[in-house]
Design an enzyme around this catalytic site. Structure first.
Site, PDB file in Angstrom:
ATOM      1  CG  HIS A  56     -20.544 -11.810 -35.746  1.00  0.00           C
ATOM      2  ND1 HIS A  56     -20.007 -13.073 -35.193  1.00  0.00           N
ATOM      3  CD2 HIS A  56     -19.168 -11.331 -36.147  1.00  0.00           C
ATOM      4  CE1 HIS A  56     -18.694 -13.248 -35.278  1.00  0.00           C
ATOM      5  NE2 HIS A  56     -18.322 -12.107 -35.745  1.00  0.00           N
ATOM      6  CD  GLU A  57     -18.974  -8.492 -38.965  1.00  0.00           C
ATOM      7  OE1 GLU A  57     -18.170  -7.874 -38.285  1.00  0.00           O
ATOM      8  OE2 GLU A  57     -18.425  -9.756 -39.159  1.00  0.00           O
ATOM      9  CG  HIS A  75     -16.497  -7.831 -34.017  1.00  0.00           C
ATOM     10  ND1 HIS A  75     -15.684  -8.239 -33.335  1.00  0.00           N
ATOM     11  CD2 HIS A  75     -16.851  -8.781 -35.054  1.00  0.00           C
ATOM     12  CE1 HIS A  75     -15.526  -9.628 -33.576  1.00  0.00           C
ATOM     13  NE2 HIS A  75     -16.006  -9.949 -34.753  1.00  0.00           N
ATOM     14  CG  HIS A 127     -15.058  -5.359 -28.007  1.00  0.00           C
ATOM     15  ND1 HIS A 127     -14.258  -6.372 -28.240  1.00  0.00           N
ATOM     16  CD2 HIS A 127     -14.713  -4.922 -26.842  1.00  0.00           C
ATOM     17  CE1 HIS A 127     -13.732  -6.700 -27.185  1.00  0.00           C
ATOM     18  NE2 HIS A 127     -13.806  -6.050 -26.241  1.00  0.00           N
TER      19      HIS A 127
HETATM   20 ZN   LIG Z   1     -16.121 -11.797 -35.875  1.00  0.00          ZN
END
Ligand SMILES: [Zn+2]
Length: 690
Positions: free
Chosen positions: A468-469, A472, A475
């Site tokens: 998940h991290e 990010h 991105h």
């Molecule tokens: Zn998040």
């Protein structure tokens, strides 16, 4: 003057100099940068000529970036190296920095300058990205009331202040009401079913008050085990009722959140009308990906219609199990968590410990980097830079030999690190007057470290968190935008920002990916199929019921802020409850008792930042699942969903563009169509039987 050498916080030439930066550097550096920014704003706003991009926006961005980066280092250290002298340093500087940012946000002269540039002939010659940046700057000033006539500004300010006070009071009431109730158990027989750790905590709570017996409270770590495990149905029922009526007129009158809700809704409505909108939901959606309340409601209705049959099936299954196995002929609301836990154990139980053995850290990182390499054809190479702890690693990402960005990886829990996991920016990609900077990210988690010479092992939840991290992080790192305000995650709509992160989580549920990412810590064997099947079943357990619950909250929130007329003053709580009943009749499968007071504890929307935005959770999940489906489609027949062509497209259309264009446009450019809810339903096991 050579401050950059004297003060390492002011050295922006490379990576932060963590080895040299000391608390004593903070005050002079940050104060100097604030002064520099203030002086610049003063000079630019005093200049009577029409502002230009190069003469106004660029210097503003660059000065702001220096302050942001230096303060970012201080904030980062506060989070990962929270020793007394750094905590003191951070807290001493915080009020000054908050004051400075508040002052900029309300600076009318600054707003006039942005507006003048927007209205000047230069605007038409700017790139669409720069036009978008200017429009967003104006939008944010406007939403803070900058464009209101002078005689309305004091009222607008009053509304803001009262809203903050009411939000704070709402939280305080809820906390006090949560603490106001306790269940005392004198006889050990009354604890039947409750796990040992929860009993011990309850005993310790009683002891702390010098009393015999066990004390259970309405705080989650005490409340939840009772509802999930206590065999005493009456105890569950009492706790459930106490919890469900917190901060309402059914408890202490001074802690009743009902009147606050009515007042908050009225103030939001007034604010919306002053800003020229029909209701507060419209205001909330201005900076979001969704356009109108009607569009969001349509989305929620659609998802509800599809999820409800599965929720009904979940409930039927639960009722049948409770009747047959637990002797509960009528499933009451206080039986749901209890029966669910029993059903889950009977059907899908496996131990986290067992799964953990298959996820040693080196193998997981190999797996993660392998996914990234395969999708984007980049190299992830170990690199060196000063860090804040010897445990922290540093990597560079290259594409065909060219540097793309860097990231720090700080995986293990330490006593000086705050809890949770997060990605933060150390530097953002942008081009400025002296050249270009590549992006740098911090990836921080709180996983267990290695013990006894063996590598650390992660739970599957840990692995999901890491992916998940990292989503990010990608991105932020794979952006191709040169404008600071919209590069990476900057300027991405609030309800779309979780797309790349949740997208990455999907890979952790893929059999093929898991095969390459797991190796038993002793035997080296990959994850067995039988264990994998149980993990998938447990993941989707009661997903129908969980989905409709989230939809109920989302719909209630949105309709509350778009349909209830609050123009005549505080909204009576009865109208709020009636609206909730209506929503429940449409989407809920388990209708709570009439005395249930859910709104009175709905902090997300009354004391958090989620007003008319609770839907964002589901919205982003739909986007990420639908995006992931493109990889499933591409992988079908090829034997692997790590398809580089689709990866390249995801990079180009979603990750690379950051906030430089609307998220919906990016999504459509990637997927070739509007988002659909089907992939999320399928991933959650909600597939209609043919
Ligand atoms: Zn998040």
């Amino acid at each position: 003057m050579n401050d950059a050498v004297a003060n390492p916080l002011l050295d922006f030439s490379g990576m932060p100099r963590f080895a040299d930066i000391k608390p004593a550097h903070v005050e002079p550096a940050i104060r100097g940068l604030i002064d520099e920014n203030r002086a610049l704003i003063e000079r630019l706003t005093a200049d009577p000529t029409t502002p230009t991009w190069d003469g106004f926006v660029s210097p503003m961005d660059e000065a702001g970036e220096r302050l942001g980066r230096a303060w970012g280092v201080v904030g980062h250290l506060h989070s990962v190296f929270d020793v007394p002298e750094w905590r003191e340093t951070y807290n001493a500087m915080l009020p000054e920095i908050s004051r400075f940012y508040a002052e900029v946000g309300q600076n009318l002269a600054l707003f006039q300058k942005y507006k003048a540039l927007h209205d000047s002939p230069e605007f038409a010659t700017l790139s669409p990205v720069r036009q978008r940046i200017l429009e967003h700057a104006l939008r944010d000033f406007r939403l803070s009331g900058a464009e209101l006539p002078d005689d309305q500004k004091p009222r607008f300010q009053e509304i803001q202040e009262e809203q903050s006070q009411l939000a704070a009071k709402f939280s305080e009431n809820l906390l006090d009401a949560t603490n106001a109730h306790a269940e005392w158990i004198a006889d050990e027989a009354g604890l039947a079913g409750i796990p040992d750790d929860a009993r011990q905590a309850a005993r310790a709570a009683a002891e702390a008050e010098g009393k015999e017996g066990w004390k259970f409270t309405l705080q989650m770590p005490s409340y939840l085990p009772v509802l999930q495990y206590a065999d005493d149905r009456e105890l569950r029922a009492r706790m459930y009722r106490a919890y469900a009526t917190r901060a309402s007129e059914l408890g202490k009158p001074e802690l009743d959140n009902g009147p606050l809700i009515g007042r908050i809704l009225a103030l939001r409505d007034e604010e919306a009308r002053m800003l020229g909108y029909r209701n507060f939901a419209e205001v909330s959606l201005v900076p979001k990906m969704a356009d109108t309340p009607e569009q969001v409601l349509g989305f929620l209705h659609d998802l509800a219609a599809k999820a409800k049959p599965f929720a009904e099936k979940d409930l039927e299954e639960l009722k049948a199990f409770a009747r047959a196995e637990l002797g509960l002929d009528t499933l009451e609301p206080w039986d749901v968590a209890y029966a669910s836990e029993k059903l889950r154990q009977a059907r899908y139980a496996y131990s986290d410990q067992e799964v953990k053995q298959y996820f040693p850290e080196p193998k997981v990182l190999d797996g993660l980097f392998g996914v990234i390499r395969a999708l984007y054809r980049v190299d992830i190479l170990p690199d060196a830079a000063p860090t804040w702890d010897p445990d922290v690693r540093f990597f560079r990402i290259e594409k065909e030999g060219e540097l793309v960005g860097h990231f720090y990886l700080d995986l293990h829990a330490r006593s000086t690190k705050r809890g949770g996991a997060w990605m933060d920016s150390a530097r953002s990609r942008h081009r400025n007057t002296w050249g270009s900077d590549t992006p740098v990210a911090y990836l921080v988690c709180n996983f267990p470290g290695p013990v006894g010479g063996k590598p650390a092992t992660f739970t599957h939840d840990d692995v999901l968190t890491l992916f998940h991290e990292c989503g990010h992080g990608l991105h932020h790192l794979l952006t191709q935008v040169d404008e600071l305000a919209v590069s990476g995650i900057h300027g991405v709509e609030w309800d779309a920002v979780e797309l790349p992160s949740q997208f990455m989580e999907n890979f952790c549920w893929e059999w093929d990916v898991l095969q390459g990412m797991t190796a038993h810590v002793d035997t080296g064997a990959p994850l067995p199929r039988a264990l994998y099947d149980k993990m998938i079943a447990a993941k989707n357990f009661q997903s129908g019921m969980q989905t409709v619950r989230q939809l109920e909250f989302s719909m209630f929130d949105l309709r509350l802020h778009s349909e209830l007329d609050a123009s005549a003053g505080p909204v009576p709580i009865e109208r709020v409850m009636t609206l909730l009943d209506e929503v429940r009749r449409e989407v809920a499968v388990m209708i709570p008792p009439a005395w249930h007071r859910f709104p009175h504890s709905f902090s997300h929307i009354f004391a958090g930042g989620y007003a008319a935005g609770y839907y964002s959770y589901k919205w982003a999940e739909v986007l990420s699942a639908d995006a992931f489906e493109a990889f499933e489609e591409a992988g079908a027949g090829k034997g692997s969903l790590l398809d580089p062509e689709t990866g390249e497209r995801f990079w180009r259309e979603i990750l690379a563009v950051g906030g430089s264009r609307p998220a919906l446009e990016s999504f459509k450019a990637f997927r070739g169509r509007e988002p659909r809810v089907d992939a999320l339903l399928r991933h959650s096991g909600m597939v209609a039987q043919a």
